[in-house]
Design a protein around this motif. Structure first.
Motif, PDB file in Angstrom:
ATOM      1  N   ARG A 117       0.799  -1.210   0.000  1.00  0.00           N
ATOM      2  CA  ARG A 117       0.000   0.000   0.000  1.00  0.00           C
ATOM      3  C   ARG A 117       0.836   1.266   0.000  1.00  0.00           C
ATOM      4  NH1 ARG A 117      -2.567   1.416   3.998  1.00  0.00           N
ATOM      5  NH2 ARG A 117      -3.949   2.817   2.862  1.00  0.00           N
ATOM      6  N   TRP A 118       2.126   1.145   0.209  1.00  0.00           N
ATOM      7  CA  TRP A 118       2.960   2.349   0.117  1.00  0.00           C
ATOM      8  C   TRP A 118       3.104   2.791  -1.333  1.00  0.00           C
ATOM      9  CZ3 TRP A 118       3.270   4.729   4.408  1.00  0.00           C
ATOM     10  CH2 TRP A 118       3.320   4.031   5.597  1.00  0.00           C
ATOM     11  N   ASP A 170       6.828  14.212   5.282  1.00  0.00           N
ATOM     12  CA  ASP A 170       5.605  13.450   5.532  1.00  0.00           C
ATOM     13  C   ASP A 170       5.673  12.024   4.991  1.00  0.00           C
ATOM     14  OD1 ASP A 170       4.289  15.536   6.859  1.00  0.00           O
ATOM     15  OD2 ASP A 170       3.734  16.464   4.949  1.00  0.00           O
ATOM     16  N   GLN A 171       6.876  11.507   4.835  1.00  0.00           N
ATOM     17  CA  GLN A 171       7.040  10.155   4.314  1.00  0.00           C
ATOM     18  C   GLN A 171       6.687   9.139   5.409  1.00  0.00           C
ATOM     19  OE1 GLN A 171       7.120   7.168   2.636  1.00  0.00           O
ATOM     20  NE2 GLN A 171       8.212   8.418   1.120  1.00  0.00           N
ATOM     21  N   PRO A 172       5.547   8.442   5.322  1.00  0.00           N
ATOM     22  CA  PRO A 172       5.155   7.529   6.403  1.00  0.00           C
ATOM     23  C   PRO A 172       6.082   6.330   6.540  1.00  0.00           C
ATOM     24  CG  PRO A 172       3.634   7.364   4.549  1.00  0.00           C
ATOM     25  CD  PRO A 172       4.530   8.523   4.263  1.00  0.00           C
ATOM     26  N   ARG A 185      -0.179   9.763   9.194  1.00  0.00           N
ATOM     27  CA  ARG A 185      -0.038  10.064   7.767  1.00  0.00           C
ATOM     28  C   ARG A 185      -0.590   8.955   6.876  1.00  0.00           C
ATOM     29  NH1 ARG A 185       3.386  12.536  10.857  1.00  0.00           N
ATOM     30  NH2 ARG A 185       4.327  14.551  10.264  1.00  0.00           N
ATOM     31  N   ASP A 186      -0.753   7.767   7.437  1.00  0.00           N
ATOM     32  CA  ASP A 186      -1.359   6.665   6.685  1.00  0.00           C
ATOM     33  C   ASP A 186      -2.138   5.813   7.682  1.00  0.00           C
ATOM     34  OD1 ASP A 186      -2.117   4.627   5.056  1.00  0.00           O
ATOM     35  OD2 ASP A 186      -0.135   4.220   4.236  1.00  0.00           O
ATOM     36  N   SER A 187      -3.376   6.186   7.907  1.00  0.00           N
ATOM     37  CA  SER A 187      -4.182   5.569   8.967  1.00  0.00           C
ATOM     38  C   SER A 187      -4.721   4.203   8.581  1.00  0.00           C
ATOM     39  CB  SER A 187      -5.346   6.490   9.332  1.00  0.00           C
ATOM     40  OG  SER A 187      -6.176   6.719   8.199  1.00  0.00           O
ATOM     41  N   ARG A 188      -4.496   3.757   7.375  1.00  0.00           N
ATOM     42  CA  ARG A 188      -5.048   2.482   6.925  1.00  0.00           C
ATOM     43  C   ARG A 188      -3.960   1.464   6.587  1.00  0.00           C
ATOM     44  NH1 ARG A 188     -10.296   2.513   6.186  1.00  0.00           N
ATOM     45  NH2 ARG A 188     -10.222   0.715   4.764  1.00  0.00           N
ATOM     46  N   GLU A 189      -2.804   1.606   7.209  1.00  0.00           N
ATOM     47  CA  GLU A 189      -1.708   0.667   6.980  1.00  0.00           C
ATOM     48  C   GLU A 189      -1.690  -0.373   8.108  1.00  0.00           C
ATOM     49  OE1 GLU A 189       0.826  -1.731   6.005  1.00  0.00           O
ATOM     50  OE2 GLU A 189       0.436  -0.146   4.535  1.00  0.00           O
TER      51      GLU A 189
END
Length: 390
Positions: free
Chosen positions: A12-13, A164-166, A195-199
């Motif tokens: 997903r990234w 902002d790189q998660p 920054r990525d709440s669905r990982e």
């Protein structure tokens, strides 16, 4: 306390803009039912696309752009060795292309050849490869090699290029967790989640660390959210079960541990917890089943080997128990208890073997020879009586 963390990251990234744009451009009648995507077709996509380039490359064998494209597709299809072959062919034509070295670095990383991957990444940098993806790759590779200072330096460089790189925040969290700085690790993982709440992988690592830090209520929240996002994750099932165990609900925890193993047999911590529960329930067969699998993946689990050895001994599997006791002696040199157990179990094993198969001599007790019986001496006749007779 040190924490063992696994470096796993989902796809997903990768940007989703392309797939969303394609979906938006497609039109279909409103009455047409939705159809599910064939996952087998999706997974084989990069491999099929790579094969479709064969004809073009046969016509233009010195086209490095085509070779680089096929190498990238083969890498995405899980064929790093084939990708390296394409990169090598392209570098023979043009060894000044920094992108080729970066593809080569990723292929070496996929094969687990970390020094070669770092060397190729350095060549890419020397030839002018720029962008945050290079220091991110180097930082993750140093993290895999457990070189935490170098990993943090490169991840900081990534964040200077892309604040902002998660993925960089995530890997920094793993690096701090590996160096036992749990509070800093949790902070970086929470920043990555913001920054990525669905990982799901971020949620798993947060739940795992909070369980290890004995904060099960917060761990439960992250694990529950992760299970909604990834219904096939065995790790998140383990995390949720662990928080239940910490909160005094062992029966429910065991259900989640079993579910974790159903989804992913590599979750050795679930095997370990099920083995410990079987020890308390005095179920040696179950102990052997779970602790054998757990030790195969992590030979340093606390007390696992000793519990396995004792369970094997109680089941009469003496040869297998002897192997475990000898490993315990090797892990704990000079320990008198395990040394005695090796001596005792080895004797029991030898006693069950026929003489021709024994590796140690069999000693017998020899009864001492009886003393010879001394006969009484006949009395000697008096001298004077003997003379008178003459």
């Amino acid at each position: 306390m040190r924490f063992s963390v696994s470096i796993r990251f989902s796809s997903r990234w990768l940007p989703l803009v392309g797939s969303l744009a394609v979906a938006a451009c497609q039109s279909a009648p409103s009455e047409q039912p939705d159809t599910l995507v064939n996952l087998k077709t999706v997974q084989s996509g990069p491999r099929v696309q790579a094969d479709e380039l064969n004809g073009a490359i046969a016509r233009e064998p010195r086209n490095t752009a085509l070779l680089a494209r096929r190498a990238t597709l083969r890498l995405a299809a899980g064929q790093p060795t084939a990708a390296l072959t394409d990169v090598a062919a392209a570098l023979e034509i043009d060894d000044s292309d920094s992108n080729l070295y970066f593809i080569q670095a990723k292929a070496y990383r996929a094969l687990g050849q970390l020094p070669a991957a770092l060397a190729a990444a350095r060549q890419a940098a020397d030839l002018g490869f720029s962008g945050p993806e290079l220091p991110l790759f180097v930082g993750e590779t140093h993290l895999a090699a457990r070189n935490y200072p170098a990993a943090l330096d490169n991840l900081d460089r990534t964040l200077r290029l892309d604040p902002d790189q998660p993925a960089a925040l995530f890997y920094k969290g793993l690096a701090y967790a590996a160096t036992a700085d749990t509070s800093t690790a949790v902070q970086y993982l929470q920043d990555a989640l913001a920054r990525d709440s669905r990982e799901p992988e971020i949620l798993h690592q947060l739940a795992f660390l909070l369980n290890a830090w004995r904060i099960p209520a917060d761990a439960a929240r992250y694990a529950a959210l992760g299970m909604k996002l990834d219904t096939a994750s065995g790790l998140l099932r383990y995390d949720y079960g662990r928080q239940l165990e910490l909160q005094g609900r062992p029966d429910s925890a065991l259900w989640y541990y079993r579910r974790a193993l159903t989804l992913d047999t590599s979750v050795y911590r679930a095997d370990y917890r099920l083995g410990l529960a079987a020890v308390k329930a005095r179920q040696p067969v179950t102990v052997i089943k779970h602790l054998t699998r757990a030790l195969r993946r992590n030979p340093r689990l606390p007390e696992a080997r000793s519990l396995l050895a004792e369970a094997l001994e109680t089941q009469g599997r003496l040869s297998e128990a002897l192997v475990q006791y000898r490993l315990l002696v090797a892990e704990n040199p000079g320990n008198p208890h395990w040394t005695f157990k090796v001596w005792k179990t080895n004797g029991m094993v030898q006693a069950t073997l026929p003489d021709s198969l024994r590796t140690a001599p069999r000693y017998f007790y020899r009864r001492p020879m009886a003393r010879p019986r001394i006969e009484p001496v006949a009395p000697v006749s008096p001298l004077n009586s003997a003379t008178g007779n003459q």
